[in-house]
Enzyme design. Structure first.
Site, PDB file in Angstrom:
ATOM      1  N   ARG A 172       0.838  -1.203   0.000  1.00 56.84           N
ATOM      2  CA  ARG A 172       0.000   0.000   0.000  1.00 56.84           C
ATOM      3  C   ARG A 172       0.872   1.251   0.000  1.00 56.84           C
ATOM      4  O   ARG A 172       0.536   2.262  -0.628  1.00 56.84           O
ATOM      5  CB  ARG A 172      -0.920  -0.006   1.222  1.00 56.84           C
ATOM      6  CG  ARG A 172      -1.924   1.131   1.265  1.00 56.84           C
ATOM      7  CD  ARG A 172      -2.875   0.975   2.443  1.00 56.84           C
ATOM      8  NE  ARG A 172      -3.914   1.985   2.444  1.00 56.84           N
ATOM      9  CZ  ARG A 172      -3.790   3.193   2.984  1.00 56.84           C
ATOM     10  NH1 ARG A 172      -2.645   3.540   3.575  1.00 56.84           N
ATOM     11  NH2 ARG A 172      -4.794   4.060   2.944  1.00 56.84           N
ATOM     12  N   TYR A 223      -9.243 -22.117   4.334  1.00 53.44           N
ATOM     13  CA  TYR A 223     -10.506 -22.125   5.065  1.00 53.44           C
ATOM     14  C   TYR A 223     -10.304 -22.837   6.401  1.00 53.44           C
ATOM     15  O   TYR A 223      -9.630 -23.856   6.476  1.00 53.44           O
ATOM     16  CB  TYR A 223     -11.578 -22.875   4.281  1.00 53.44           C
ATOM     17  CG  TYR A 223     -12.162 -22.145   3.102  1.00 53.44           C
ATOM     18  CD1 TYR A 223     -11.354 -21.538   2.151  1.00 53.44           C
ATOM     19  CD2 TYR A 223     -13.534 -22.080   2.921  1.00 53.44           C
ATOM     20  CE1 TYR A 223     -11.899 -20.880   1.060  1.00 53.44           C
ATOM     21  CE2 TYR A 223     -14.091 -21.437   1.826  1.00 53.44           C
ATOM     22  CZ  TYR A 223     -13.267 -20.836   0.901  1.00 53.44           C
ATOM     23  OH  TYR A 223     -13.818 -20.191  -0.179  1.00 53.44           O
TER      24      TYR A 223
END
Length: 465
Positions: A103, A210
């Site tokens: 970022r 997951y």
């Protein structure tokens, strides 16, 4: 017209570039002394954000810093896993790759031009906003005063501009924003970080693990750098009022404890999370606010980006939708300017019409995105029986359907700058997936198959006892 942008965020800096292209005067006020600090965050640029970056002449710089995603791996606690080529398919459809980078690097790219022009004021924390029919006045903590025709709050989820807008509206018209106070909720926390290369993890891979009550999302970027997110379900959901006072807080020690507790968990190809954690360069833990506000403006004040919509990172649309906000608002302002002339300040009626149209456009676009992001985070953490079934027994056999769903999120209601040459890159997906589709029967079919699979599994367990 003069626009006062509050916040050197991705939304704020993108808006600065858009206004420059539209020949609209602006100044950007950022409270920090540094425009692009290293905070451990990464960012995904999807095709809908990428094509706006290309129109602004910035995408080639972004492209030099990314490793296009080519494949996605998904793993489950029982050891089952599968690989999808959906990232490559999305690039074929839209002409842009799924791109991840620091970022900080993206902010540096976005800030270079506006900072050089002298229109970015660092260390300018806004403390007060005054709104009149003739304009708007902003005061900073150091006593600086700025005047303009429109204030745009791009100062994030803890927005001071949003708080000032609510304060002014309440003083003038009563509690017209009361319905907005509880729009943000916190149900999950996220530890995000950047790690040095880890053996066996290849650039261009996305890995989703997951698990029950938590999940890990990793993206292997240029030169093998690992951008990772650890999502953790909190004990209870809370409402966040935007004041920083009532949300959960986390320390570096909290983050370390969670990461060390899960160090033994597998990621991919023999790599455990502990291997990624051992290579960590920078990390941070934060609550994940979720919500979409419905009232974005009041008189000559409007908010965009995270101050109005906060999504779980799982579908990668947070920053891209903020980029779209900036482009859409610029389209509306430039269209008004083109019709009225550069020297005519907008009246209160003009601004009301401009901003009402802008918000209507954005809410139509962002409603489905908010639902998709919220669902994805709970799917990855297998929250509830439905998500457990869908994640384990539907997605592995869904073929290109996940790419189709992502394509609808990218193309459906996406924005480009109307007053700039269209982006050179393209693909059939922009037209193919731009219109709403009828509800597919495929998920219902697979859901039925899942039910059969569960019954068979139960019978098998009974017979083997």
């Amino acid at each position: 017209m003069r626009v006062l942008i509050i916040g050197g965020s991705i939304a704020g800096l993108t808006l600065a570039h858009c206004l420059e292209k539209a020949k609209i005067d602006y100044v950007l006020l950022e409270k920090k002394e540094e425009i692009a600090p290293q905070e451990g965050a990464s960012i995904g640029i999807l095709p809908n954000g990428g094509r706006i970056m290309e129109q602004l002449g910035l995408y080639h710089q972004i492209e030099q810093l990314i490793e296009p995603l080519a494949r996605a791996h998904v793993t489950y606690p029982d050891g089952f896993h599968f690989t999808s080529q959906y990232p490559a398919l999305l690039q074929q459809r839209f002409g842009y790759p799924l791109a991840f980078l620091d970022r900080q690097k993206l902010l540096q790219i976005l800030a270079a031009g506006p900072v050089q022009s002298g229109r970015v004021k660092l260390g300018h924390q806004v403390v007060n906003i005054e709104s009149t029919p003739d304009g708007v006045t902003v005061r900073t903590s150091h006593g600086h005063v700025y005047q303009g025709d429109l204030v745009v709050g791009a100062d994030g989820v803890h927005s001071r501009v949003r708080a000032e807008m609510w304060r002014l509206a309440t003083a003038s018209q009563g509690e017209i924003f009361r319905s907005e106070y509880n729009k943000l909720t916190i149900d999950y926390a996220c530890i995000f970080g950047i790690s040095s290369p880890v053996d066996q993890l290849e650039p261009g891979e996305q890995i989703t693990c997951y698990n029950d009550g938590w999940s890990i999302l990793s993206v292997i970027g240029q030169n093998g750098r690992v951008f990772w997110f650890l999502f953790i379900k909190l004990d209870k959901e809370s409402v966040y009022d935007g004041s920083r006072k009532n949300g959960p807080r986390f320390s570096p020690a909290d983050a370390r404890a969670h990461c060390e507790r899960l160090a033994h968990e597998p990621v991919w190809n023999g790599v455990k999370f502990g291997h990624v954690w051992a290579q960590c360069e920078v990390f941070q833990m934060t609550p994940l606010e979720e919500g979409l506000f419905s009232k974005w403006y009041w008189r000559n004040i409007v908010c965009i980006g995270d101050s109005m919509h906060k999504f779980a990172p799982h579908i990668g649309q947070g920053a891209n939708c903020a980029i779209e906000d900036a482009a859409q608002l610029s389209n509306r302002l430039q269209a008004w300017l083109y019709g009225c002339g550069p020297n005519d300040p907008p009246t209160a009626s003009d601004l009301s019409e401009i901003l009402a149209g802008f918000v209507e456009d954005r809410l139509r676009r962002l409603g489905p995105v908010a639902v998709a992001a919220r669902s994805a985070m709970r799917l990855h953490a297998r929250q509830g029986v439905k998500n457990w079934i869908l994640g384990r027994y539907l997605l592995p056999y869904a073929g290109d359907k996940p790419a189709d769903w992502a394509s609808q999120g990218i193309a459906g209601g996406g924005v480009t700058l109307d007053f700039v040459e269209p982006p050179e890159r393209s693909g059939p997906g922009w037209v193919q997936f731009s219109q709403p589709r009828k509800r597919p029967t495929f998920p219902l079919t697979v859901a039925g198959l899942c039910l059969v699979a569960i019954v068979i599994r139960m019978l098998h367990s009974t017979l083997t006892v």
